[in-house]
Scaffold this active site. Structure first.
Site, short mmCIF file in Angstrom:
data_model
loop_
_atom_site.label_atom_id
_atom_site.label_comp_id
_atom_site.label_asym_id
_atom_site.label_seq_id
_atom_site.Cartn_x
_atom_site.Cartn_y
_atom_site.Cartn_z
N GLY A 108 -32.53 -6.98 28.10
CA GLY A 108 -31.42 -7.88 27.78
C GLY A 108 -31.12 -7.93 26.30
N CYS A 109 -32.16 -7.94 25.46
CA CYS A 109 -31.98 -8.02 24.01
C CYS A 109 -31.39 -6.73 23.45
CB CYS A 109 -33.30 -8.35 23.33
SG CYS A 109 -33.97 -9.95 23.83
N THR A 110 -31.78 -5.61 24.02
CA THR A 110 -31.22 -4.32 23.60
C THR A 110 -29.75 -4.25 23.95
OG1 THR A 110 -33.36 -3.21 23.85
CG2 THR A 110 -31.40 -1.82 23.85
N ALA A 113 -27.94 -6.55 21.49
CA ALA A 113 -27.88 -5.98 20.15
C ALA A 113 -26.85 -4.86 20.07
CB ALA A 113 -29.26 -5.46 19.75
#
Length: 214
Positions: A108-110, A113
């Site tokens: 999710g963070c990738t 970003a």
């Protein structure tokens, strides 16, 4: 009878075990390949193959934050991906999109970003600066930024001191660091707060809308 529905699995309170997430129950989300593995569940870091939720967690869970619209958030100085000190006051004079995320390299963070990266020109056109903050080290941020060609600043909040001071709410009953985005105006006053753990890309769309209205 009260029940808790999580990822299409119903768990009834009369039979709820101490450990409700384990590799047998949710093998597609949690990995036990090592004692410090990182799961595929939107940034969840695990020190074992299971997560325990105390019975009081349900009552304490909320999505409120100390830093709200109209407030001036607590100042901070953190290391960026180049190991340089960066203070919040540095960004005064331009709108700032400041987002807290759980961890480098988690799915999710990738996705989040890279979505900020892909829309970076739109943020520049709006005159805004983009800043990401997580508890990862400057070295981890440097590798993350290099791997995905992130053109903006990543700050290291090791120990999660700033996260706590800002009152970022946790998700999944405290097991998962919260994902929260702030839009600050040129005077560093909060104009918008957005929290959505499981739709990371929506943070970009929502903040762009706000920036266009400032």
């Amino acid at each position: 009878m009260a029940s808790l529905t999580l990822l299409n699995h119903s768990l009834h309170s009369s039979s709820l075990p101490k450990t409700v997430l384990n590799t047998k129950t949710f093998p597609q989300y949690l990995s036990s390949s090592s004692s410090s593995s990182r799961s595929q569940f939107y940034g969840l870091k695990l020190s074992s193959s299971s997560v325990s939720f105390p019975s009081t967690s349900l009552k304490k869970f909320s999505i409120s934050a100390k830093v709200e619209k109209g407030s001036v958030p607590p100042a901070f100085t953190l290391k960026d991906q180049d190991n340089k000190n960066v203070s919040l006051s540095k960004f005064k004079g331009k709108p700032v999109v400041l987002y807290f995320y759980p961890a480098d390299e988690s799915p999710g963070c990738t996705k989040q970003a890279c979505a900020f990266r892909d829309s970076y020109e739109k943020f520049k056109k709006a005159g805004a600066q983009v800043v990401g903050i997580s508890g990862d080290s400057p070295e981890s941020h440097k590798e993350f930024a290099k791997k995905y060609r992130l053109p903006y600043t990543l700050l290291s909040d090791e120990g999660n001191k700033v996260r706590k001071e800002w009152g970022i709410p946790s998700d999944l009953f405290g097991a998962l660091a919260g994902r929260q985005t702030y839009v600050l105006d040129k005077n560093l006053v909060v104009q918008y707060v957005y929290n959505n753990q499981f739709q990371p890309e929506k943070h970009i769309d929502e903040t762009l809308k706000i920036l266009q209205s400032l």
